[in-house]
Design an enzyme around this catalytic site. Sequence first.
Site, mmCIF file in Angstrom:
data_model
loop_
_atom_site.group_PDB
_atom_site.id
_atom_site.type_symbol
_atom_site.label_atom_id
_atom_site.label_comp_id
_atom_site.label_asym_id
_atom_site.label_seq_id
_atom_site.Cartn_x
_atom_site.Cartn_y
_atom_site.Cartn_z
ATOM 1 N N ARG A 186 0.790 -1.237 0.000
ATOM 2 C CA ARG A 186 0.000 0.000 0.000
ATOM 3 C C ARG A 186 0.821 1.285 0.000
ATOM 4 N NH1 ARG A 186 -4.374 -1.508 4.131
ATOM 5 N NH2 ARG A 186 -6.136 -2.319 2.937
ATOM 6 N N ASP A 187 2.109 1.235 0.222
ATOM 7 C CA ASP A 187 2.883 2.489 0.241
ATOM 8 C C ASP A 187 4.298 2.248 -0.267
ATOM 9 O OD1 ASP A 187 3.674 5.075 0.571
ATOM 10 O OD2 ASP A 187 3.637 5.047 2.771
#
Length: 290
Positions: A186-187
């Site tokens: 996610r990042d």
Amino acid sequence: MITEVAREHGLDVRINEVNETGWDFRVHLATARDGTRWVLREPRRAEVAERIGTEERLLAVLRPLLPVELPRWEVCAPDLIAYRRLAGEPLAAEDPITVAMPRLVVREHYLARLGEVIAALHEVPPAAVAATGIDVRGPERLRAEIRSQLADGGNALDLPRPLVSRWRRWLDDDRHWPDEGVPVHRDLSPNHTLVDGTGALTGLLDWADAGIDDPVNDFAAPLAAFGPDGLDRLLTAYRAAGGRAGETLREHVVELTAFRRTVSLGLHGLRTGQARFVDLARSRLAAASR
């Protein structure tokens, strides 16, 4: 002070550098008396501390499955995470004011390995990581979340009508939204990727936001950092490594990235009382609507 917290956990260190850009953790780079380099992650809020055990369990599952190095924690407590620094250095650092990355030109072998890592992560059976306690959601939940943020942002951020129409078309187009979620980081911004002296990807940091979600999540940060050409090269590497990339994935990435860098950022700023994020979001919205 963080050095006192570290000492309570058996670490006698000197702080060399503090990174304040993280929303969930304050990160301290430190050195012990014997020269060992440490990373100390200090949770900013109680709800962040509650998720620490989940991230530790996830790392244990993923460490043997991914072709890069992941942190191996030696202190895991509600007030401190500590691990020996991995080999390599972050590819780039976030701007402390804009929390944005400089536009980067990266070597092909970096993107090739990143595509390989993302493909391997997305192939991990969701059941293998769900038991760690990570956030389990599917594309429909992301879709609903964005729809809600779009409604909230329309009032709070005075969203330009052309952008609202554009994002509604994206949300309503079923081709963009897969049926099931996969394990995602996610990042995957450059400050969470470690490289060696040749620019080759060697490690991945900060799995606090990982979950089971739409695979699009792992391409948004690379697009912001490497631009459209970098995204195309990454998607090519992802497909070559066995990643399942449908014909609408690229457009899906573009829209999610634009939305998060404006509406999501602005709403986060309003929610947390950080005016700089609101101002940055509004300036990006104005530029995008010209």
